[in-house]
Write a protein that holds these residues in place. Structure first.
Motif, PDB file in Angstrom:
ATOM      1  N   GLN A  69      74.519   9.577  41.431  1.00  0.00           N
ATOM      2  CA  GLN A  69      74.450   8.395  42.280  1.00  0.00           C
ATOM      3  C   GLN A  69      73.132   8.277  43.037  1.00  0.00           C
ATOM      4  OE1 GLN A  69      77.868   8.689  44.866  1.00  0.00           O
ATOM      5  NE2 GLN A  69      79.312   8.645  43.150  1.00  0.00           N
ATOM      6  N   SER A  70      72.354   9.350  43.079  1.00  0.00           N
ATOM      7  CA  SER A  70      71.136   9.352  43.889  1.00  0.00           C
ATOM      8  C   SER A  70      69.935   9.828  43.081  1.00  0.00           C
ATOM      9  CB  SER A  70      71.306  10.246  45.127  1.00  0.00           C
ATOM     10  OG  SER A  70      72.403   9.823  45.892  1.00  0.00           O
ATOM     11  N   LYS A  71      68.782   9.351  43.465  1.00  0.00           N
ATOM     12  CA  LYS A  71      67.533   9.756  42.848  1.00  0.00           C
ATOM     13  C   LYS A  71      66.636  10.375  43.917  1.00  0.00           C
ATOM     14  CE  LYS A  71      67.634   6.142  39.302  1.00  0.00           C
ATOM     15  NZ  LYS A  71      66.913   4.995  38.714  1.00  0.00           N
ATOM     16  N   ASP A  72      65.628  11.119  43.474  1.00  0.00           N
ATOM     17  CA  ASP A  72      64.634  11.710  44.381  1.00  0.00           C
ATOM     18  C   ASP A  72      65.280  12.597  45.434  1.00  0.00           C
ATOM     19  OD1 ASP A  72      62.600  10.264  43.066  1.00  0.00           O
ATOM     20  OD2 ASP A  72      63.001   8.503  44.317  1.00  0.00           O
ATOM     21  N   LEU A  73      66.268  13.382  45.012  1.00  0.00           N
ATOM     22  CA  LEU A  73      66.876  14.317  45.941  1.00  0.00           C
ATOM     23  C   LEU A  73      65.972  15.533  46.129  1.00  0.00           C
ATOM     24  CD1 LEU A  73      70.557  14.338  44.634  1.00  0.00           C
ATOM     25  CD2 LEU A  73      69.677  13.188  46.646  1.00  0.00           C
ATOM     26  N   PRO A  74      66.011  16.173  47.297  1.00  0.00           N
ATOM     27  CA  PRO A  74      65.174  17.366  47.523  1.00  0.00           C
ATOM     28  C   PRO A  74      65.651  18.522  46.665  1.00  0.00           C
ATOM     29  CG  PRO A  74      66.750  17.097  49.317  1.00  0.00           C
ATOM     30  CD  PRO A  74      66.860  15.860  48.471  1.00  0.00           C
ATOM     31  N   LEU A  75      64.730  19.350  46.231  1.00  0.00           N
ATOM     32  CA  LEU A  75      65.065  20.537  45.467  1.00  0.00           C
ATOM     33  C   LEU A  75      65.072  21.720  46.425  1.00  0.00           C
ATOM     34  CD1 LEU A  75      62.961  20.061  42.209  1.00  0.00           C
ATOM     35  CD2 LEU A  75      65.413  19.688  42.517  1.00  0.00           C
ATOM     36  N   PHE A  76      66.174  22.490  46.440  1.00  0.00           N
ATOM     37  CA  PHE A  76      66.295  23.594  47.357  1.00  0.00           C
ATOM     38  C   PHE A  76      65.785  24.906  46.769  1.00  0.00           C
ATOM     39  CE2 PHE A  76      70.011  20.991  49.039  1.00  0.00           C
ATOM     40  CZ  PHE A  76      69.224  20.419  50.033  1.00  0.00           C
ATOM     41  N   ARG A  77      65.492  24.892  45.461  1.00  0.00           N
ATOM     42  CA  ARG A  77      65.012  26.124  44.829  1.00  0.00           C
ATOM     43  C   ARG A  77      63.835  25.809  43.922  1.00  0.00           C
ATOM     44  NH1 ARG A  77      68.370  30.190  45.798  1.00  0.00           N
ATOM     45  NH2 ARG A  77      70.460  29.670  46.545  1.00  0.00           N
TER      46      ARG A  77
ATOM     47  N   TYR B  55      69.508  21.047  55.163  1.00  0.00           N
ATOM     48  CA  TYR B  55      69.872  20.702  53.791  1.00  0.00           C
ATOM     49  C   TYR B  55      70.342  19.262  53.655  1.00  0.00           C
ATOM     50  CZ  TYR B  55      69.685  25.755  53.272  1.00  0.00           C
ATOM     51  OH  TYR B  55      69.267  27.060  53.272  1.00  0.00           O
ATOM     52  N   LYS B  56      70.254  18.494  54.727  1.00  0.00           N
ATOM     53  CA  LYS B  56      70.645  17.085  54.659  1.00  0.00           C
ATOM     54  C   LYS B  56      69.747  16.357  53.670  1.00  0.00           C
ATOM     55  CE  LYS B  56      71.963  13.137  57.503  1.00  0.00           C
ATOM     56  NZ  LYS B  56      72.138  12.612  58.872  1.00  0.00           N
ATOM     57  N   GLY B  57      70.334  15.468  52.886  1.00  0.00           N
ATOM     58  CA  GLY B  57      69.605  14.783  51.818  1.00  0.00           C
ATOM     59  C   GLY B  57      69.954  15.333  50.452  1.00  0.00           C
ATOM     60  N   GLY B  58      70.452  16.571  50.439  1.00  0.00           N
ATOM     61  CA  GLY B  58      70.939  17.173  49.205  1.00  0.00           C
ATOM     62  C   GLY B  58      72.442  17.430  49.324  1.00  0.00           C
ATOM     63  N   ILE B  59      72.952  18.209  48.414  1.00  0.00           N
ATOM     64  CA  ILE B  59      74.385  18.519  48.376  1.00  0.00           C
ATOM     65  C   ILE B  59      74.572  19.983  48.753  1.00  0.00           C
ATOM     66  CG2 ILE B  59      76.419  18.651  46.881  1.00  0.00           C
ATOM     67  CD1 ILE B  59      74.831  16.457  45.172  1.00  0.00           C
ATOM     68  N   VAL B  60      75.591  20.262  49.542  1.00  0.00           N
ATOM     69  CA  VAL B  60      75.851  21.637  49.982  1.00  0.00           C
ATOM     70  C   VAL B  60      77.263  22.044  49.560  1.00  0.00           C
ATOM     71  CG1 VAL B  60      76.051  23.190  51.960  1.00  0.00           C
ATOM     72  CG2 VAL B  60      74.298  21.404  51.962  1.00  0.00           C
TER      73      VAL B  60
ATOM     74  N   LYS C  99      69.046  22.540  40.872  1.00  0.00           N
ATOM     75  CA  LYS C  99      69.130  21.117  41.205  1.00  0.00           C
ATOM     76  C   LYS C  99      69.209  20.965  42.725  1.00  0.00           C
ATOM     77  CE  LYS C  99      71.286  20.150  36.759  1.00  0.00           C
ATOM     78  NZ  LYS C  99      72.426  19.571  36.019  1.00  0.00           N
ATOM     79  N   SER C 100      69.522  19.786  43.187  1.00  0.00           N
ATOM     80  CA  SER C 100      69.519  19.519  44.634  1.00  0.00           C
ATOM     81  C   SER C 100      70.831  19.943  45.276  1.00  0.00           C
ATOM     82  CB  SER C 100      69.260  18.029  44.862  1.00  0.00           C
ATOM     83  OG  SER C 100      68.058  17.638  44.240  1.00  0.00           O
ATOM     84  N   VAL C 101      71.230  21.172  44.979  1.00  0.00           N
ATOM     85  CA  VAL C 101      72.503  21.693  45.474  1.00  0.00           C
ATOM     86  C   VAL C 101      72.252  23.044  46.132  1.00  0.00           C
ATOM     87  CG1 VAL C 101      74.862  22.343  44.895  1.00  0.00           C
ATOM     88  CG2 VAL C 101      73.712  20.557  43.569  1.00  0.00           C
ATOM     89  N   GLN C 102      72.679  23.190  47.376  1.00  0.00           N
ATOM     90  CA  GLN C 102      72.536  24.457  48.093  1.00  0.00           C
ATOM     91  C   GLN C 102      73.890  25.126  48.227  1.00  0.00           C
ATOM     92  OE1 GLN C 102      69.796  26.192  49.263  1.00  0.00           O
ATOM     93  NE2 GLN C 102      71.339  27.775  49.611  1.00  0.00           N
ATOM     94  N   PHE C 103      74.010  26.344  47.738  1.00  0.00           N
ATOM     95  CA  PHE C 103      75.220  27.138  47.864  1.00  0.00           C
ATOM     96  C   PHE C 103      75.092  28.045  49.094  1.00  0.00           C
ATOM     97  CE2 PHE C 103      75.423  25.704  43.616  1.00  0.00           C
ATOM     98  CZ  PHE C 103      76.718  25.876  43.143  1.00  0.00           C
ATOM     99  N   ILE C 104      76.163  28.125  49.871  1.00  0.00           N
ATOM    100  CA  ILE C 104      76.198  29.001  51.037  1.00  0.00           C
ATOM    101  C   ILE C 104      77.543  29.718  51.057  1.00  0.00           C
ATOM    102  CG2 ILE C 104      76.116  29.177  53.553  1.00  0.00           C
ATOM    103  CD1 ILE C 104      74.492  26.585  53.587  1.00  0.00           C
TER     104      ILE C 104
END
Length: 315
Positions: free
Chosen positions: A307-315, A192-197, A226-231
């Motif tokens: 603050q960032s663009k082109d973040l990976p989409l986790f869903r 998940y690096k590159g996105g937010i966790v 969005k580029s956010v992964q919940f765990i």
């Protein structure tokens, strides 16, 4: 909130000390003069700020900005007065409240450069400077500031123990893990690096977790596409309790379970001592938040996304 009793007493006494520092208004700067007119204006601004403490940031933003304008005017009009110096402190406090940590530190430094201020005023300025530095992720400078604070007010300095002590601290690289969730799916944090966790440490047996869960679920709904992964990391004893609650609440983000409560691998890695605890990791998988306030998490995540663009989409 589920927490060890000893830690509760330490945090309570430290926060009480900090509150008393905040409540003290005397500057006592020997080289500065006192101005009655400035004192009256500052009192009006202070009362206005005090009335905003129960409001959400987004609702109070307009009023904070108005107060900031009034504080700047007071600083310019009554230069070299005790009131102008205290206005500088309040300006920094408002910047901090609005998550503008860089300008907050600048304001607090301007106060500290005076050099002849009352030790209580200096202590509360150091305290809020340390908070702002932590918000920036500048842990080295925060530690130096806290060391200086400890010489004046040890209990206030000790209140930073949770944020800077233990194995996981703000600004450090997050401990990695690669495990299976309770449904048998692989959860590899490094992917998940590159996105937010957002890591959510919780349990169905903890009343506070259940009470706070609707807020957490609402936050999940706001960021899930969005580029956010919940765990989720469950500290439950019985997997059936987790399965039942997950089905009842339609939880569709990963839930990790090992049945070992606090001694589980991931709670141990992250030095978890209270439930619920939310940990936010930024795009570089550095720890940006440790706490339980979903509103704070939402603000931090929103800032990171902006603050960032082109973040990976986790869903």
């Amino acid at each position: 909130m589920v927490i060890m009793r000893k830690r509760t007493r330490l945090i309570f006494s430290a926060l009480t000390s900090v509150f008393l520092l905040w409540a003290g208004y005397t500057v006592n700067a020997g080289s500065l003069k006192h101005d009655p007119n400035a004192e009256k204006q500052l009192e009006i601004i202070r009362k206005k700020l005090g009335s905003l403490t129960e409001m959400k940031i987004k609702d109070a933003k307009k009023y904070y900005e108005e107060s900031m304008k009034d504080l700047r005017t007071l600083i310019d009009t009554y230069d070299k007065t005790e009131e102008a110096l205290e206005a500088q402190f309040y300006l920094g406090a408002v910047y901090h409240e609005m998550n503008n940590y860089k300008d907050a530190v600048t304001c607090f430094d301007a106060v500290l450069k005076q050099g002849t201020i009352d030790k209580n005023f200096k202590a509360r300025t150091l305290y809020f400077k340390a908070k702002a530095l932590i918000g920036q992720g500048n842990i080295t400078a925060a530690k130096e500031t806290i060391s200086e604070l400890r010489l004046i007010e040890p209990r206030a300095a000790d209140s930073f123990g949770h944020e800077l002590g233990g194995m996981v601290r703000l600004g450090m690289d997050a401990p990695l893990f690669n495990v299976m969730d309770f449904q048998g799916n692989t959860v590899d944090l490094s992917k998940y690096k590159g996105g937010i966790v957002i890591l959510h440490f919780w349990a169905t047996w903890a009343d506070t977790c259940i009470q706070e869960f609707p807020k957490f679920k609402k936050m999940y709904g706001a960021f899930k596409n969005k580029s956010v992964q919940f765990i989720g990391i469950s500290l439950d004893d019985d997997i059936e309790d987790l399965k039942g609650f997950a089905k009842q609440e339609s939880i569709d983000w990963p839930q990790i379970f090992d049945g070992k409560r606090w001694k589980g691998m991931i709670p141990s890695l992250y030095n978890i001592h209270m439930l619920p605890t939310i940990v936010v990791l930024d795009q570089e998988q550095k720890v940006r938040y440790i706490g339980m306030e979903t509103e704070n998490v939402s603000q931090i995540v929103t800032n990171l996304l902006s603050q960032s663009k082109d973040l990976p989409l986790f869903r």
